[in-house]
Design a protein around this motif. Structure first.
Motif, PDB file in Angstrom:
ATOM      1  N   ASP A 180     -18.930  -7.599  -2.989  1.00 34.90           N
ATOM      2  CA  ASP A 180     -17.650  -6.952  -2.673  1.00 34.90           C
ATOM      3  C   ASP A 180     -16.726  -6.894  -3.884  1.00 34.90           C
ATOM      4  OD1 ASP A 180     -17.619  -8.598   0.553  1.00 34.90           O
ATOM      5  OD2 ASP A 180     -18.353  -6.600   0.017  1.00 34.90           O
ATOM      6  N   THR A 181     -17.101  -7.567  -4.957  1.00 30.92           N
ATOM      7  CA  THR A 181     -16.299  -7.534  -6.185  1.00 30.92           C
ATOM      8  C   THR A 181     -16.143  -6.098  -6.659  1.00 30.92           C
ATOM      9  OG1 THR A 181     -16.958  -9.747  -6.879  1.00 30.92           O
ATOM     10  CG2 THR A 181     -16.240  -8.236  -8.611  1.00 30.92           C
ATOM     11  N   ALA A 182     -14.892  -5.645  -6.725  1.00 33.81           N
ATOM     12  CA  ALA A 182     -14.588  -4.243  -7.049  1.00 33.81           C
ATOM     13  C   ALA A 182     -13.071  -4.089  -7.050  1.00 33.81           C
ATOM     14  CB  ALA A 182     -15.200  -3.298  -6.011  1.00 33.81           C
ATOM     15  N   SER A 183     -12.620  -2.882  -7.379  1.00 35.88           N
ATOM     16  CA  SER A 183     -11.209  -2.537  -7.203  1.00 35.88           C
ATOM     17  C   SER A 183     -11.066  -1.737  -5.922  1.00 35.88           C
ATOM     18  CB  SER A 183     -10.708  -1.718  -8.392  1.00 35.88           C
ATOM     19  OG  SER A 183     -10.695  -2.501  -9.564  1.00 35.88           O
ATOM     20  N   TYR A 184      -9.978  -1.991  -5.216  1.00 34.10           N
ATOM     21  CA  TYR A 184      -9.731  -1.332  -3.936  1.00 34.10           C
ATOM     22  C   TYR A 184      -8.406  -0.585  -4.014  1.00 34.10           C
ATOM     23  CZ  TYR A 184     -13.591  -4.070  -2.228  1.00 34.10           C
ATOM     24  OH  TYR A 184     -14.849  -4.608  -2.057  1.00 34.10           O
ATOM     25  N   PHE A 185      -8.429   0.653  -3.568  1.00 31.88           N
ATOM     26  CA  PHE A 185      -7.251   1.521  -3.644  1.00 31.88           C
ATOM     27  C   PHE A 185      -6.909   2.066  -2.269  1.00 31.88           C
ATOM     28  CE2 PHE A 185      -6.838   2.049  -8.213  1.00 31.88           C
ATOM     29  CZ  PHE A 185      -8.095   1.715  -8.672  1.00 31.88           C
ATOM     30  N   CYS A 186      -5.615   2.138  -1.987  1.00 30.64           N
ATOM     31  CA  CYS A 186      -5.191   2.901  -0.822  1.00 30.64           C
ATOM     32  C   CYS A 186      -4.728   4.277  -1.283  1.00 30.64           C
ATOM     33  CB  CYS A 186      -4.087   2.186  -0.054  1.00 30.64           C
ATOM     34  SG  CYS A 186      -2.484   2.114  -0.876  1.00 30.64           S
ATOM     35  N   ALA A 187      -4.854   5.231  -0.402  1.00 33.12           N
ATOM     36  CA  ALA A 187      -4.430   6.600  -0.698  1.00 33.12           C
ATOM     37  C   ALA A 187      -3.790   7.181   0.554  1.00 33.12           C
ATOM     38  CB  ALA A 187      -5.626   7.462  -1.117  1.00 33.12           C
ATOM     39  N   THR A 188      -2.713   7.925   0.359  1.00 39.94           N
ATOM     40  CA  THR A 188      -2.029   8.523   1.498  1.00 39.94           C
ATOM     41  C   THR A 188      -2.093  10.042   1.435  1.00 39.94           C
ATOM     42  OG1 THR A 188       0.043   8.279   0.256  1.00 39.94           O
ATOM     43  CG2 THR A 188      -0.443   6.623   1.929  1.00 39.94           C
ATOM     44  N   ALA A 189      -2.263  10.637   2.590  1.00 39.01           N
ATOM     45  CA  ALA A 189      -2.208  12.085   2.739  1.00 39.01           C
ATOM     46  C   ALA A 189      -0.844  12.408   3.339  1.00 39.01           C
ATOM     47  CB  ALA A 189      -3.327  12.562   3.666  1.00 39.01           C
ATOM     48  N   PRO A 190       0.034  13.046   2.566  1.00 33.16           N
ATOM     49  CA  PRO A 190       1.406  13.266   3.046  1.00 33.16           C
ATOM     50  C   PRO A 190       1.455  14.136   4.291  1.00 33.16           C
ATOM     51  CG  PRO A 190       1.212  13.705   0.686  1.00 33.16           C
ATOM     52  CD  PRO A 190      -0.161  13.564   1.216  1.00 33.16           C
ATOM     53  N   LEU A 191       2.472  13.895   5.105  1.00 32.96           N
ATOM     54  CA  LEU A 191       2.716  14.742   6.265  1.00 32.96           C
ATOM     55  C   LEU A 191       2.945  16.169   5.792  1.00 32.96           C
ATOM     56  CD1 LEU A 191       3.029  14.317   9.319  1.00 32.96           C
ATOM     57  CD2 LEU A 191       5.496  14.152   8.946  1.00 32.96           C
ATOM     58  N   TYR A 192       2.581  17.133   6.618  1.00 34.86           N
ATOM     59  CA  TYR A 192       2.685  18.551   6.288  1.00 34.86           C
ATOM     60  C   TYR A 192       1.732  18.930   5.158  1.00 34.86           C
ATOM     61  CZ  TYR A 192       6.878  17.701   8.969  1.00 34.86           C
ATOM     62  OH  TYR A 192       7.759  17.292   9.930  1.00 34.86           O
ATOM     63  N   ASN A 193       0.769  18.109   4.936  1.00 36.63           N
ATOM     64  CA  ASN A 193      -0.381  18.377   4.081  1.00 36.63           C
ATOM     65  C   ASN A 193      -0.039  18.581   2.608  1.00 36.63           C
ATOM     66  OD1 ASN A 193      -3.108  18.479   3.748  1.00 36.63           O
ATOM     67  ND2 ASN A 193      -3.381  20.541   4.540  1.00 36.63           N
TER      68      ASN A 193
END
Lengths: 114, 113
Positions: free
Chosen positions: B83-96
């Motif tokens: 599991d050693t790795a970098s983890y990123f969150c990403a958001t998809a904005p409202l109204y695309n």
């Protein structure tokens, strides 16, 4: 399997050169993206495109331009490469009209400008 | 400016322990996604949670979303060295907004055998 392919894994260019980074996807996705990744800064969006010949600036477009002449291909252009553009460049694609879907990434291009 | 901010920036744990990473974001979203990146490679999608969902599971992964606090967490249970790795969150904005995804700075996870 979805494939996003970047033309080079590693690239070394000289200051002032015009540099082309190519990205091709085979899933007929409308959206394509170019990100730049630097330590401690995460992924920063340079440009993205949602249709052929359409382009939108991301957060850090200065010093870059893009070209999308065909749906499957999205090119990032460094008009006059500078040392501060040494970085990892990541291309991604995803469908535009399916809201809740993920992006697919290429393997990245590590660009060094000397 | 970056939408997502991950916390912590780096996390080191022993194999078998749980790893929790947090993500905060600024604007309204359609969904939030988590990705993993092995050293020097491209990102791989792990899990997506929609704005009307509060929790989602996938194998050893558990994601929560609190839209009132504009935050999400990723829990990896019974971690492994792989599991050693970098983890990123990403958001998809409202109204695309043209379909863009906005990423955070990432959390570097190190799992020691």
């Amino acid at each position: 399997d979805v494939k996003v392919t970047q033309s080079s894994r590693y690239l070394v260019k000289r200051t002032g050169e015009k540099v082309f980074l190519e990205c091709v996807q085979d899933m007929d996705h409308e959206n394509m993206f170019w990100y730049r990744q630097d330590p401690g800064l995460g992924l920063r969006l340079i440009y993205f495109s949602y249709d052929v010949k359409m382009k939108e600036k991301g957060d850090i477009p200065e010093g870059y331009s893009v070209s999308r002449e065909k749906k499957e291909r999205f090119s990032l252009i460094l008009e006059s490469a500078s040392t501060n553009q040494t970085s990892m460049y990541l291309c991604a694609s995803r469908p535009l009209f399916i809201l809740n879907t993920e992006a697919f990434f290429g393997q990245g291009t590590r660009l060094t400008v000397v | 400016s970056q939408q997502g901010e991950e916390d912590p920036q780096a996390l080191s744990i022993q194999e078998g322990e749980n790893a929790t990473m947090n993500c905060s974001y600024k604007t309204s979203i359609n969904n939030l996604q988590w990705y993993r990146q092995n050293s020097g490679r491209g990102l791989v999608h792990l899990i997506l949670i929609r704005s009307n969902e509060r929790e989602k599971h996938s194998g050893r992964l558990r994601v929560t979303l609190d839209t009132s606090k504009k935050s999400s967490s990723l829990l990896i249970t019974a971690s492994r060295a792989a599991d050693t790795a970098s983890y990123f969150c990403a958001t998809a904005p409202l109204y695309n907004q043209g379909g863009k995804l906005i990423f955070g700075q990432g959390t570097e996870l190190s799992v020691k055998p």
